[in-house]
Design a protein around this motif. Sequence first.
Motif, PDB file in Angstrom:
ATOM      1  N   ALA A  15      -2.144   2.431   6.033  1.00 42.90           N
ATOM      2  CA  ALA A  15      -1.886   1.827   4.733  1.00 42.90           C
ATOM      3  C   ALA A  15      -3.102   2.046   3.842  1.00 42.90           C
ATOM      4  O   ALA A  15      -4.231   1.785   4.252  1.00 42.90           O
ATOM      5  CB  ALA A  15      -1.598   0.342   4.884  1.00 42.90           C
ATOM      6  N   ILE A  16      -2.866   2.526   2.636  1.00 38.55           N
ATOM      7  CA  ILE A  16      -3.943   2.807   1.687  1.00 38.55           C
ATOM      8  C   ILE A  16      -3.730   1.933   0.467  1.00 38.55           C
ATOM      9  O   ILE A  16      -2.728   2.052  -0.237  1.00 38.55           O
ATOM     10  CB  ILE A  16      -3.943   4.290   1.279  1.00 38.55           C
ATOM     11  CG1 ILE A  16      -4.023   5.188   2.520  1.00 38.55           C
ATOM     12  CG2 ILE A  16      -5.096   4.587   0.329  1.00 38.55           C
ATOM     13  CD1 ILE A  16      -3.595   6.596   2.273  1.00 38.55           C
ATOM     14  N   GLY A  17      -4.677   1.033   0.231  1.00 35.97           N
ATOM     15  CA  GLY A  17      -4.533   0.121  -0.886  1.00 35.97           C
ATOM     16  C   GLY A  17      -5.706   0.204  -1.842  1.00 35.97           C
ATOM     17  O   GLY A  17      -6.814   0.571  -1.454  1.00 35.97           O
TER      18      GLY A  17
ATOM     19  N   PRO B 202       0.805  -1.212   0.000  1.00 39.88           N
ATOM     20  CA  PRO B 202       0.000   0.000   0.000  1.00 39.88           C
ATOM     21  C   PRO B 202       0.845   1.271   0.000  1.00 39.88           C
ATOM     22  O   PRO B 202       2.062   1.244   0.193  1.00 39.88           O
ATOM     23  CB  PRO B 202      -0.766  -0.130   1.318  1.00 39.88           C
ATOM     24  CG  PRO B 202       0.214  -0.810   2.220  1.00 39.88           C
ATOM     25  CD  PRO B 202       0.966  -1.781   1.353  1.00 39.88           C
ATOM     26  N   ALA B 203       0.170   2.401  -0.194  1.00 45.92           N
ATOM     27  CA  ALA B 203       0.769   3.691   0.114  1.00 45.92           C
ATOM     28  C   ALA B 203       0.745   3.833   1.636  1.00 45.92           C
ATOM     29  O   ALA B 203      -0.227   3.441   2.283  1.00 45.92           O
ATOM     30  CB  ALA B 203      -0.013   4.815  -0.545  1.00 45.92           C
TER      31      ALA B 203
ATOM     32  N   SER C 155      -4.759   0.869  -8.812  1.00 44.65           N
ATOM     33  CA  SER C 155      -4.240   2.196  -9.143  1.00 44.65           C
ATOM     34  C   SER C 155      -3.331   2.699  -8.042  1.00 44.65           C
ATOM     35  O   SER C 155      -3.800   3.219  -7.024  1.00 44.65           O
ATOM     36  CB  SER C 155      -5.386   3.190  -9.374  1.00 44.65           C
ATOM     37  OG  SER C 155      -4.873   4.500  -9.590  1.00 44.65           O
ATOM     38  N   ALA C 156      -2.031   2.562  -8.244  1.00 43.01           N
ATOM     39  CA  ALA C 156      -1.065   3.091  -7.284  1.00 43.01           C
ATOM     40  C   ALA C 156      -1.146   4.611  -7.225  1.00 43.01           C
ATOM     41  O   ALA C 156      -0.923   5.225  -6.180  1.00 43.01           O
ATOM     42  CB  ALA C 156       0.343   2.650  -7.666  1.00 43.01           C
ATOM     43  N   GLY C 157      -1.496   5.243  -8.358  1.00 45.49           N
ATOM     44  CA  GLY C 157      -1.620   6.700  -8.390  1.00 45.49           C
ATOM     45  C   GLY C 157      -2.726   7.198  -7.485  1.00 45.49           C
ATOM     46  O   GLY C 157      -2.570   8.205  -6.786  1.00 45.49           O
ATOM     47  N   LEU C 158      -3.848   6.494  -7.469  1.00 43.39           N
ATOM     48  CA  LEU C 158      -4.957   6.879  -6.593  1.00 43.39           C
ATOM     49  C   LEU C 158      -4.561   6.714  -5.132  1.00 43.39           C
ATOM     50  O   LEU C 158      -4.842   7.586  -4.299  1.00 43.39           O
ATOM     51  CB  LEU C 158      -6.184   6.034  -6.905  1.00 43.39           C
ATOM     52  CG  LEU C 158      -7.396   6.238  -5.988  1.00 43.39           C
ATOM     53  CD1 LEU C 158      -7.862   7.681  -6.003  1.00 43.39           C
ATOM     54  CD2 LEU C 158      -8.527   5.294  -6.382  1.00 43.39           C
ATOM     55  N   ALA C 159      -3.901   5.614  -4.808  1.00 41.38           N
ATOM     56  CA  ALA C 159      -3.457   5.399  -3.433  1.00 41.38           C
ATOM     57  C   ALA C 159      -2.497   6.507  -3.003  1.00 41.38           C
ATOM     58  O   ALA C 159      -2.579   7.019  -1.880  1.00 41.38           O
ATOM     59  CB  ALA C 159      -2.792   4.030  -3.297  1.00 41.38           C
TER      60      ALA C 159
END
Length: 257
Positions: free
Chosen positions: A103-105, A92-93, A110-114
């Motif tokens: 943690a934001i997954g 995650p981010a 979309s890794a950009g959105l995270a």
Amino acid sequence: MAEPVTLHSLPLFVRLAGRPVILLGEGEPADAKRRLLERAGATIVGYDGEAALAIVAIEDEGEALAAVARLKARGILVNAVDRPDHCDFTTPAIIDRAPVLLAIGTGGVSAGLAAALRQRLEALLPASLGTLAERLQAARPALRRRYPDGGARRRALGAALAARGPLDPLGDGTDVAGWLASNQLREAGHVRIRLTSADPDDLTLRQARSLANADRVLHHPGVPAAILDRARADAMRQPWREGLAPQDGLTVELDMA
């Protein structure tokens, strides 16, 4: 009966310090994963290493999928960079307010959105959040003495950590000892919420707090799963019916207007 929405993945925090993790690939995607693993204290090994986790950051599609298949055949959980359909886990981010980690997954979609969400949330979380967590940890013996019952302890903490509460994590309150020494309001008993909307974002602050602190959620027909999902993940959920016996702790009854 409304069924909770199935989780795409179960978020877990894994301690990797000193543990081997297989990393395959070259270039910036592999370098980024290497930096992340090194930050977590992992020991990075090659394909032949003994490990429970592996990250495949190989650009060539055929080579990458072949490596994924071989690793999975060994019983190893695999993260295939930029190939979410082949991932057993995703990275995650991260927002670091040690010892608090957020943690934001997006399930690898979309890794950009995270990353964008991480940047927005970074601005909301005060630097004092880590201090609050450490003081809560130090206060655990005192908390247990004051609230021997686990449910009562959780509800007291829930009220203190709620929005505008004395220990609101988005505020600057870190005086855990002072809070423990004060008189505290705690939710218990039976709370009935008559919903006027199926949209969980229309819940009032008080309603959302009651759901978050509930030990049991009783739901009438028509209550959407999206509302039920706002309750604690481990709260008991059951359809409402006449004659249900009262229970200790906080029971929230949900009905549609």
